[in-house]
Design an enzyme around this catalytic site. Structure first.
Site, PDB file in Angstrom:
ATOM      1  N   PRO A   1       0.797  -1.230   0.000  1.00 37.53           N
ATOM      2  CG  PRO A   1      -0.073  -1.057   2.148  1.00 37.53           C
ATOM      3  CD  PRO A   1       0.560  -2.037   1.208  1.00 37.53           C
ATOM      4  CG  ASN A   2      -0.189   4.250   1.394  1.00 32.57           C
ATOM      5  OD1 ASN A   2      -1.171   4.806   0.927  1.00 32.57           O
ATOM      6  ND2 ASN A   2      -0.206   3.646   2.572  1.00 32.57           N
TER       7      ASN A   2
ATOM      8  NE  ARG B   1       4.000   6.784   1.671  1.00 31.26           N
ATOM      9  CZ  ARG B   1       4.273   5.561   2.080  1.00 31.26           C
ATOM     10  NH1 ARG B   1       4.711   4.646   1.233  1.00 31.26           N
ATOM     11  NH2 ARG B   1       4.089   5.226   3.327  1.00 31.26           N
TER      12      ARG B   1
ATOM     13  CE1 TYR C   1       9.053   5.116   2.894  1.00 31.17           C
ATOM     14  CE2 TYR C   1       7.460   6.905   2.809  1.00 31.17           C
ATOM     15  CZ  TYR C   1       7.964   5.777   3.416  1.00 31.17           C
ATOM     16  OH  TYR C   1       7.368   5.296   4.563  1.00 31.17           O
TER      17      TYR C   1
ATOM     18  CG  ASN D   1       8.652  -1.818   0.193  1.00 31.92           C
ATOM     19  OD1 ASN D   1       8.010  -1.882   1.249  1.00 31.92           O
ATOM     20  ND2 ASN D   1       9.303  -0.729  -0.178  1.00 31.92           N
TER      21      ASN D   1
ATOM     22  CB  ALA E   1       1.539   0.239   6.221  1.00 27.75           C
TER      23      ALA E   1
ATOM     24  CG  ASP F   1      -0.647 -17.245   8.117  1.00 33.37           C
ATOM     25  OD1 ASP F   1       0.394 -17.421   8.790  1.00 33.37           O
ATOM     26  OD2 ASP F   1      -1.783 -17.168   8.637  1.00 33.37           O
TER      27      ASP F   1
ATOM     28  CD  GLU G   1      10.722  -7.365   5.969  1.00 29.96           C
ATOM     29  OE1 GLU G   1      10.792  -8.521   6.466  1.00 29.96           O
ATOM     30  OE2 GLU G   1      10.491  -6.349   6.646  1.00 29.96           O
TER      31      GLU G   1
ATOM     32  CG  HIS H   1      11.194  -2.127   4.632  1.00 27.43           C
ATOM     33  ND1 HIS H   1       9.836  -2.113   4.437  1.00 27.43           N
ATOM     34  CD2 HIS H   1      11.479  -3.256   5.311  1.00 27.43           C
ATOM     35  CE1 HIS H   1       9.313  -3.189   4.999  1.00 27.43           C
ATOM     36  NE2 HIS H   1      10.284  -3.910   5.534  1.00 27.43           N
ATOM     37  CG  LEU H   2      12.034   2.413  -1.137  1.00 26.29           C
ATOM     38  CD1 LEU H   2      10.748   3.107  -1.526  1.00 26.29           C
ATOM     39  CD2 LEU H   2      13.082   2.546  -2.219  1.00 26.29           C
ATOM     40  CB  SER H   3      12.685   4.498   4.966  1.00 25.93           C
ATOM     41  OG  SER H   3      11.675   3.632   5.467  1.00 25.93           O
TER      42      SER H   3
ATOM     43  NE  ARG I   1      10.196   6.266   8.439  1.00 17.78           N
ATOM     44  CZ  ARG I   1       9.270   6.026   7.513  1.00 17.78           C
ATOM     45  NH1 ARG I   1       9.458   5.061   6.625  1.00 17.78           N
ATOM     46  NH2 ARG I   1       8.176   6.758   7.454  1.00 17.78           N
TER      47      ARG I   1
ATOM     48  NE  ARG J   1       7.088   4.473   9.697  1.00 20.42           N
ATOM     49  CZ  ARG J   1       6.004   4.602   8.929  1.00 20.42           C
ATOM     50  NH1 ARG J   1       5.651   3.640   8.120  1.00 20.42           N
ATOM     51  NH2 ARG J   1       5.273   5.699   8.962  1.00 20.42           N
TER      52      ARG J   1
END
Ligand code: DQA
Length: 145
Positions: A10-11, A18, A23, A74, A77, A87, A98, A100-102, A107, A111
């Protein structure tokens, strides 16, 4: 030739507009295009999908078990909330990384918890778009071994 699913949650369709201070300026299309080029250099093909819906992400993981050998995800949230994604990845037994950009650990505390990390091959965070290159390299090595 291995096929890899590159999944965004999402997002992340808003990348580029954003919170660019967190990001970066690159759009999701830009990230996917660079990742496709990287995958080709590693003799892999990439299928890209982004969804804001948890169920659609679960469905994409289920479908990938038929024709993909690994996943780079990624989950945005949903990383921090989704037993369903945990699952799905666990149930399909697809090896995944996995991303993540950040740097999520620099943070907010909410998170710091991931429902995915414990069952991932590994986690890459804080390197911006370069993280996808690292993930594809690591997945290629994992699939060769
Ligand atoms: C993110 C980090 C998550 O905490 C956040 O919800 C995102 C993006 C990242 O790439 O840094 O949507 O996954």
């Amino acid at each position: 030739m291995s096929q890899i699913l590159l999944l965004h949650g999402p997002n992340l369709n808003l990348l580029g507009e954003r919170e660019p201070g967190i990001y970066g300026d690159l759009s999701l299309a830009g990230i996917e295009s660079a990742a496709k080029t990287k995958a080709e250099s590693l003799a892999m093909t990439l299928r890209c999908l982004q969804s804001n819906s948890e169920g659609a992400l679960v469905d994409a993981i289920h479908a990938a078990r038929h024709d993909c050998q690994g996943v780079v995800i990624n989950a945005g949230a949903y990383t921090h909330t989704s037993v369903a994604l945990h699952d799905a990845l666990r149930g399909t037994r697809l090896p995944f990384i996995e991303v993540h950009l950040s740097n999520v650990y620099a943070r907010e505390a909410f998170r710091h918890k991931s429902y995915l990390s414990a069952i991932a091959i590994g986690v890459i965070c804080g390197f911006g778009p370069q993280g996808y290159d690292f993930a594809l390299e690591a997945l290629a090595k994992h699939l060769q071994s």
